[in-house]
Design a protein around this motif. Structure first.
Motif, PDB file in Angstrom:
ATOM      1  N   PRO A   1      -1.290   0.920  -8.536  1.00  0.00           N
ATOM      2  CA  PRO A   1      -0.332   2.024  -8.468  1.00  0.00           C
ATOM      3  C   PRO A   1       0.364   2.264  -9.809  1.00  0.00           C
ATOM      4  N   VAL A   2       0.566   3.522 -10.115  1.00  0.00           N
ATOM      5  CA  VAL A   2       1.322   3.929 -11.291  1.00  0.00           C
ATOM      6  C   VAL A   2       2.556   4.683 -10.804  1.00  0.00           C
ATOM      7  N   SER A   3       3.730   4.187 -11.112  1.00  0.00           N
ATOM      8  CA  SER A   3       4.964   4.771 -10.618  1.00  0.00           C
ATOM      9  C   SER A   3       5.358   6.003 -11.434  1.00  0.00           C
TER      10      SER A   3
ATOM     11  N   LEU B   1       0.835  -1.196   0.000  1.00  0.00           N
ATOM     12  CA  LEU B   1       0.000   0.000   0.000  1.00  0.00           C
ATOM     13  C   LEU B   1       0.872   1.249   0.000  1.00  0.00           C
ATOM     14  N   ALA B   2       0.232   2.377  -0.251  1.00  0.00           N
ATOM     15  CA  ALA B   2       0.925   3.659  -0.233  1.00  0.00           C
ATOM     16  C   ALA B   2       0.439   4.492   0.943  1.00  0.00           C
ATOM     17  N   ILE B   3       1.316   5.345   1.430  1.00  0.00           N
ATOM     18  CA  ILE B   3       0.895   6.421   2.314  1.00  0.00           C
ATOM     19  C   ILE B   3       1.066   7.722   1.537  1.00  0.00           C
ATOM     20  N   GLU B   4       0.282   8.718   1.878  1.00  0.00           N
ATOM     21  CA  GLU B   4       0.410   9.987   1.192  1.00  0.00           C
ATOM     22  C   GLU B   4       1.272  10.947   1.996  1.00  0.00           C
ATOM     23  N   VAL B   5       2.005  11.796   1.284  1.00  0.00           N
ATOM     24  CA  VAL B   5       2.488  13.021   1.892  1.00  0.00           C
ATOM     25  C   VAL B   5       1.375  14.043   1.676  1.00  0.00           C
ATOM     26  N   ASN B   6       0.842  14.520   2.781  1.00  0.00           N
ATOM     27  CA  ASN B   6      -0.342  15.378   2.776  1.00  0.00           C
ATOM     28  C   ASN B   6       0.089  16.757   3.269  1.00  0.00           C
ATOM     29  N   THR B   7      -0.032  17.759   2.396  1.00  0.00           N
ATOM     30  CA  THR B   7       0.508  19.069   2.727  1.00  0.00           C
ATOM     31  C   THR B   7      -0.460  19.952   3.505  1.00  0.00           C
TER      32      THR B   7
ATOM     33  N   PHE C   1      14.092   8.294  -1.648  1.00  0.00           N
ATOM     34  CA  PHE C   1      13.098   7.716  -2.549  1.00  0.00           C
ATOM     35  C   PHE C   1      13.475   8.000  -4.000  1.00  0.00           C
ATOM     36  N   LYS C   2      13.171   7.064  -4.874  1.00  0.00           N
ATOM     37  CA  LYS C   2      13.446   7.205  -6.300  1.00  0.00           C
ATOM     38  C   LYS C   2      12.166   7.434  -7.110  1.00  0.00           C
ATOM     39  N   GLU C   3      11.040   7.090  -6.532  1.00  0.00           N
ATOM     40  CA  GLU C   3       9.766   7.226  -7.237  1.00  0.00           C
ATOM     41  C   GLU C   3       8.652   7.389  -6.233  1.00  0.00           C
ATOM     42  N   TRP C   4       7.507   7.847  -6.714  1.00  0.00           N
ATOM     43  CA  TRP C   4       6.279   7.834  -5.928  1.00  0.00           C
ATOM     44  C   TRP C   4       5.159   7.391  -6.838  1.00  0.00           C
ATOM     45  N   VAL C   5       3.944   7.325  -6.347  1.00  0.00           N
ATOM     46  CA  VAL C   5       2.877   6.698  -7.128  1.00  0.00           C
ATOM     47  C   VAL C   5       1.586   7.504  -7.051  1.00  0.00           C
ATOM     48  N   TYR C   6       0.797   7.401  -8.129  1.00  0.00           N
ATOM     49  CA  TYR C   6      -0.622   7.677  -8.030  1.00  0.00           C
ATOM     50  C   TYR C   6      -1.341   6.365  -8.317  1.00  0.00           C
ATOM     51  N   VAL C   7      -2.624   6.307  -8.055  1.00  0.00           N
ATOM     52  CA  VAL C   7      -3.357   5.046  -8.181  1.00  0.00           C
ATOM     53  C   VAL C   7      -4.524   5.242  -9.143  1.00  0.00           C
ATOM     54  N   LYS C   8      -4.586   4.375 -10.147  1.00  0.00           N
ATOM     55  CA  LYS C   8      -5.644   4.419 -11.166  1.00  0.00           C
ATOM     56  C   LYS C   8      -6.188   3.017 -11.351  1.00  0.00           C
TER      57      LYS C   8
ATOM     58  N   GLY D   1       9.881  -0.248   2.643  1.00  0.00           N
ATOM     59  CA  GLY D   1       9.415  -0.384   1.265  1.00  0.00           C
ATOM     60  C   GLY D   1       8.023   0.145   1.017  1.00  0.00           C
ATOM     61  N   VAL D   2       7.620   1.134   1.800  1.00  0.00           N
ATOM     62  CA  VAL D   2       6.288   1.714   1.651  1.00  0.00           C
ATOM     63  C   VAL D   2       6.281   2.692   0.478  1.00  0.00           C
ATOM     64  N   SER D   3       5.297   2.579  -0.390  1.00  0.00           N
ATOM     65  CA  SER D   3       5.138   3.521  -1.496  1.00  0.00           C
ATOM     66  C   SER D   3       4.582   4.848  -0.984  1.00  0.00           C
ATOM     67  N   ILE D   4       4.928   5.915  -1.691  1.00  0.00           N
ATOM     68  CA  ILE D   4       4.510   7.252  -1.309  1.00  0.00           C
ATOM     69  C   ILE D   4       3.650   7.855  -2.418  1.00  0.00           C
ATOM     70  N   SER D   5       2.543   8.460  -2.023  1.00  0.00           N
ATOM     71  CA  SER D   5       1.724   9.226  -2.950  1.00  0.00           C
ATOM     72  C   SER D   5       1.685  10.679  -2.483  1.00  0.00           C
ATOM     73  N   PHE D   6       0.951  11.507  -3.199  1.00  0.00           N
ATOM     74  CA  PHE D   6       0.873  12.928  -2.858  1.00  0.00           C
ATOM     75  C   PHE D   6      -0.570  13.384  -2.820  1.00  0.00           C
ATOM     76  N   GLY D   7      -0.907  14.178  -1.802  1.00  0.00           N
ATOM     77  CA  GLY D   7      -2.224  14.798  -1.729  1.00  0.00           C
ATOM     78  C   GLY D   7      -2.148  16.125  -1.006  1.00  0.00           C
TER      79      GLY D   7
END
Length: 269
Positions: free
Chosen positions: A264-266, A192-198, A253-260, A222-228
Motif C-alpha cells: 500500500p502507498v498512502s 488489507l484495503a477495501i475500495e470505495v467503488n462508485t 479518515f485521514k488517508e487512503w491508499v493505492y497498491v503498487k 483500522g481498515v484501509s480505503i482505496s478507490f475504484g
C-alpha cells in the motif's frame, strides 16, 4: 493526487474500449495513477472461456499482462500505469487462482465475491419470495465469503463489499451486523484495503459501495480505503473521486491508499 485502481476493458466481454482508452481517460481526468484490473478468467472450468460475457478467456490472460506492461513503459512520466486484476473468490478453488496470481507480476489483486450461495449477487430474482430469516442467512453467507477471501492471502484490496445491494437496495437493512463486523475486523487485522467503488451509482441502489455505515465501522477497525470507479467505459474513469474524498474526510479518515508492487502507498486526504 488522484488514482483509480478499478477499470475494465473489452476483453471481459461487457466493457467498452481498450486499455489505452482508459489510460488516456485517466490522463484527461488528472490521475497520477491508473490501475488496469480486468476480470480474471474463470479458472475452475476446463473450458478456455466458459463465461465470455463476464471474464476474459484463459488464453488472453498472458496477452493482457503483456499489453499492460508495454503501456506502462510507454506512458512512464505521464501517468503511472499499474498492472492489476480483479479475481473472483471461490472458496473451493483457491489453489488454481493462487497459482495464477503468483505467475504474473501484478501490482495488486482485487478480490471480489460475485457468486454467493450459488447465485450471482446481481441476480435481480434471488430475493423473490424469501422469508426474512433466509435473507439474513444469505447476507451472512456473503460476508462469510468476504471474510474468507481476506484470510486467503491472495488479495490486497477487497472489491465492492456490499454490492449485493446493487439491484436490491433493501439489502443494507437486512440485520446481519455481526457478520459484517467480523469481516471488517478480519480485514483490518490483516492490513488489507477495501475500495470505495462508485459503480453502485449505475445500479438500482444509486449509491457507492460500501455504505457510509460500513465505512464508519471500517474506520473503527483500522481498515484501509482505496478507490475504484469500476469503469466499464472510459468516460467513468475517476468518477466521483473528489466527492468520495470529501465523504471519507467527513467520516474521519485521514488517508487512503493505492497498491503498487503488492504494497500500500498512502495518500493524504
Amino acid at each position: 493526487m488522484k488514482f483509480d485502481l478499478h477499470t475494465h476493458h473489452y476483453r471481459c466481454g461487457h466493457a467498452d474500449g481498450d486499455i489505452r482508452d482508459y489510460i488516456e481517460a485517466g490522463i484527461r481526468e488528472g490521475l497520477s495513477v491508473i490501475g488496469i484490473s480486468d476480470h480474471m478468467p474463470h479458472l475452475f472450468s476446463p473450458l478456455d472461456h466458459p463465461s465470455p460475457a463476464i471474464t476474459m478467456s484463459r488464453l488472453e490472460l498472458g496477452a493482457y499482462v503483456e499489453e499492460v506492461l508495454r503501456l506502462k513503459k510507454e506512458y512512464e512520466g505521464r501517468i503511472d500505469v499499474l498492472l492489476g486484476i480483479e479475481s473472483d473468490y471461490f472458496i473451493d478453488h483457491e489453489r488454481v487462482y493462487r497459482e495464477a496470481i503468483e505467475r504474473y507480476p501484478f501490482d495488486y489483486v482485487i478480490g471480489s465475491v460475485h457468486i454467493s450461495s450459488g447465485k450471482s449477487i446481481f441476480d435481480r430474482s434471488r430475493w423473490e419470495g424469501l422469508t426474512p430469516e433466509i435473507m439474513i442467512e444469505a447476507k451472512k453467507e456473503y460476508y462469510r465469503l468476504i471474510e474468507a477471501s481476506a484470510r486467503s492471502g491472495m488479495f490486497q484490496i477487497l472489491g465492492h463489499i456490499d454490492a449485493m445491494k446493487g439491484y436490491f437496495p433493501d439489502f443494507s437493512a437486512i440485520p446481519a451486523d455481526e457478520a459484517v463486523e467480523s469481516a471488517l475486523k478480519t480485514i483490518g487485522e490483516l492490513g488489507l484495503a477495501i475500495e470505495v467503488n462508485t459503480s453502485g451509482g449505475t445500479k438500482t441502489c444509486g449509491g457507492w459501495y460500501p455504505s457510509d455505515a460500513i465505512l464508519e465501522r471500517a474506520l473503527h477497525y483500522g481498515v484501509s480505503i482505496s478507490f475504484g470507479s469500476d469503469a466499464h467505459k472510459p468516460s467513468r474513469v475517476g468518477e466521483d473521486f473528489e466527492a468520495v474524498a470529501d465523504k471519507l474526510r467527513e467520516i474521519g479518515f485521514k488517508e487512503w491508499v493505492y497498491v503498487k508492487e503488492r504494497k500500500p502507498v498512502s495518500v493524504a486526504l
